[in-house]
Design a protein around this motif. Structure first.
Motif, PDB file in Angstrom:
ATOM      1  N   ALA A 194       0.169  -1.005  -8.209  1.00  0.00           N
ATOM      2  CA  ALA A 194       0.319  -1.121  -6.758  1.00  0.00           C
ATOM      3  C   ALA A 194      -0.473  -2.313  -6.237  1.00  0.00           C
ATOM      4  CB  ALA A 194      -0.130   0.164  -6.074  1.00  0.00           C
ATOM      5  N   ALA A 195      -1.655  -2.547  -6.796  1.00  0.00           N
ATOM      6  CA  ALA A 195      -2.478  -3.690  -6.384  1.00  0.00           C
ATOM      7  C   ALA A 195      -1.810  -5.007  -6.783  1.00  0.00           C
ATOM      8  CB  ALA A 195      -3.862  -3.580  -7.000  1.00  0.00           C
ATOM      9  N   PHE A 196      -1.194  -5.033  -7.967  1.00  0.00           N
ATOM     10  CA  PHE A 196      -0.460  -6.223  -8.421  1.00  0.00           C
ATOM     11  C   PHE A 196       0.682  -6.544  -7.456  1.00  0.00           C
ATOM     12  CE2 PHE A 196       3.452  -7.387 -10.835  1.00  0.00           C
ATOM     13  CZ  PHE A 196       3.135  -8.713 -11.101  1.00  0.00           C
ATOM     14  N   VAL A 197       1.455  -5.528  -7.085  1.00  0.00           N
ATOM     15  CA  VAL A 197       2.572  -5.738  -6.165  1.00  0.00           C
ATOM     16  C   VAL A 197       2.068  -6.251  -4.820  1.00  0.00           C
ATOM     17  CG1 VAL A 197       4.396  -4.562  -4.866  1.00  0.00           C
ATOM     18  CG2 VAL A 197       4.083  -4.069  -7.302  1.00  0.00           C
ATOM     19  N   ASP A 198       0.988  -5.682  -4.338  1.00  0.00           N
ATOM     20  CA  ASP A 198       0.426  -6.117  -3.051  1.00  0.00           C
ATOM     21  C   ASP A 198      -0.010  -7.582  -3.110  1.00  0.00           C
ATOM     22  OD1 ASP A 198      -0.514  -5.340  -0.307  1.00  0.00           O
ATOM     23  OD2 ASP A 198      -2.434  -5.967  -1.162  1.00  0.00           O
ATOM     24  N   ARG A 199      -0.605  -7.988  -4.241  1.00  0.00           N
ATOM     25  CA  ARG A 199      -1.039  -9.389  -4.387  1.00  0.00           C
ATOM     26  C   ARG A 199       0.150 -10.343  -4.406  1.00  0.00           C
ATOM     27  NH1 ARG A 199      -4.141  -7.288  -8.565  1.00  0.00           N
ATOM     28  NH2 ARG A 199      -2.844  -8.340 -10.120  1.00  0.00           N
ATOM     29  N   MET A 200       1.272  -9.892  -4.937  1.00  0.00           N
ATOM     30  CA  MET A 200       2.419 -10.776  -5.140  1.00  0.00           C
ATOM     31  C   MET A 200       3.308 -10.905  -3.907  1.00  0.00           C
ATOM     32  SD  MET A 200       2.160 -12.089  -8.114  1.00  0.00           S
ATOM     33  CE  MET A 200       3.805 -12.768  -8.343  1.00  0.00           C
ATOM     34  N   ILE A 201       3.146 -10.022  -2.933  1.00  0.00           N
ATOM     35  CA  ILE A 201       3.978 -10.079  -1.723  1.00  0.00           C
ATOM     36  C   ILE A 201       3.128 -10.618  -0.577  1.00  0.00           C
ATOM     37  CG2 ILE A 201       5.400  -8.781  -0.097  1.00  0.00           C
ATOM     38  CD1 ILE A 201       5.947  -6.747  -2.265  1.00  0.00           C
ATOM     39  N   SER A 204       2.541  -8.475   2.292  1.00  0.00           N
ATOM     40  CA  SER A 204       1.726  -7.279   2.017  1.00  0.00           C
ATOM     41  C   SER A 204       2.398  -5.980   2.441  1.00  0.00           C
ATOM     42  CB  SER A 204       0.352  -7.399   2.689  1.00  0.00           C
ATOM     43  OG  SER A 204      -0.364  -8.480   2.140  1.00  0.00           O
ATOM     44  N   GLN A 205       3.700  -5.895   2.203  1.00  0.00           N
ATOM     45  CA  GLN A 205       4.396  -4.643   2.475  1.00  0.00           C
ATOM     46  C   GLN A 205       5.644  -4.556   1.617  1.00  0.00           C
ATOM     47  OE1 GLN A 205       5.089  -5.040   6.685  1.00  0.00           O
ATOM     48  NE2 GLN A 205       7.059  -6.051   6.410  1.00  0.00           N
ATOM     49  N   GLY A 237       8.326 -12.904   0.407  1.00  0.00           N
ATOM     50  CA  GLY A 237       7.680 -14.147  -0.050  1.00  0.00           C
ATOM     51  C   GLY A 237       7.309 -14.169  -1.518  1.00  0.00           C
ATOM     52  N   TRP A 238       7.629 -13.111  -2.273  1.00  0.00           N
ATOM     53  CA  TRP A 238       7.241 -13.045  -3.679  1.00  0.00           C
ATOM     54  C   TRP A 238       7.690 -14.290  -4.451  1.00  0.00           C
ATOM     55  CZ3 TRP A 238       5.999  -8.096  -6.514  1.00  0.00           C
ATOM     56  CH2 TRP A 238       5.828  -8.302  -7.892  1.00  0.00           C
ATOM     57  N   THR A 239       8.962 -14.660  -4.307  1.00  0.00           N
ATOM     58  CA  THR A 239       9.486 -15.774  -5.111  1.00  0.00           C
ATOM     59  C   THR A 239       9.204 -17.150  -4.478  1.00  0.00           C
ATOM     60  OG1 THR A 239      11.667 -15.594  -4.038  1.00  0.00           O
ATOM     61  CG2 THR A 239      11.317 -14.335  -6.066  1.00  0.00           C
TER      62      THR A 239
END
Length: 241
Positions: A194-201, A204-205, A237-239
């Motif tokens: 979950a922390a990884f996903v939060d860092r990558m977006i 932050s949602q 914004g991930w990509t």
């Protein structure tokens, strides 16, 4: 109900829960007649009971010949949303052949066969939407097979778009980031993931099912009449990084 999609016929795979259920609801709200395809389940039964007479449930496995036969009997459809899919995250070196075969069958072979059958009877003005992923544009740890399958469908959509354009059929992808669905809840229950996903977006949602369904409505509508061979990335914004 009036509107550009009212009275038209759609078919949605993976329709019983998560994104598929939200997509079916949005298409019904737009006035479409919707066939929802999913394996037999309590969730599909509840959708049949709740969605009203404009919704027809097909309790069929998307990988089965029975689905292809049903499509051929019930043609034509104005919209296909190829939404069914799965993921089994594992380190690359640990992926079993059974896992590889399962993801290729469900994520690549099935959508190809369904789209091929639908396209044979689809009228001019028809739309095919493949649900892919941000992972169809990037790589990510423990997702080699999933990334491979989603990149494959992104390529399929471009080739289909070129070939089917003279018939007046548009083909696009929607590529979401992680959406809170039954499939992702178990992954996101891991605090480190979950922390990884939060860092990558950057936003932050997570995306919501309704946001993805809204993109389906847009790409299916005349407002997107010049959009084909495109992938609409909904990733916060991930990509972009």
């Amino acid at each position: 109900m009036s509107g550009p999609l009212a009275g038209k016929r759609a078919i949605v795979t993976g329709a019983s829960k998560g994104l598929g259920r939200a997509i079916c609801l949005s298409l019904l709200d737009a006035g479409m007649h919707v066939v929802g395809v999913a394996r037999p389940s309590a969730e599909l039964d509840s959708a049949r009971a709740e969605f009203g007479p404009a919704f027809t449930a097909w309790p069929l496995d998307v990988t089965s010949d029975a689905l292809i036969e049903a499509i051929e009997r019930e043609q034509p459809f104005d919209l296909l949303v190829n939404n069914a899919g799965t993921n089994h995250p594992q380190p690359f070196v640990d992926v079993a052949d059974e896992t590889l075969d399962q993801l290729l069958a469900l994520n690549v072979r099935a959508p190809f066969r369904v789209a091929r059958s639908i396209a044979r009877g689809m009228p001019s003005g028809g739309v095919i939407i493949h649900m892919t992923s941000q992972m169809g544009h990037v790589g990510s740890p423990n997702r080699t097979v999933y990334c491979m399958t989603k990149h494959a469908i992104e390529g399929l959509a471009k080739a289909m778009a070129v070939e089917l354009a003279p018939a007046g059929i548009r083909v696009n992808c929607i590529a979401p980031t992680f959406v809170k669905t039954p499939m992702t809840e178990r992954m996101l229950s891991d605090p480190s993931f979950a922390a990884f996903v939060d860092r990558m977006i950057p936003m932050s949602q997570l995306a919501s099912p309704d946001q993805i369904a809204a993109a389906v409505i847009y790409l299916a509508s005349p407002a997107a009449a010049m959009i084909t061979g495109h992938s609409l990335v909904i990733d916060g914004g991930w990509t972009a990084q």
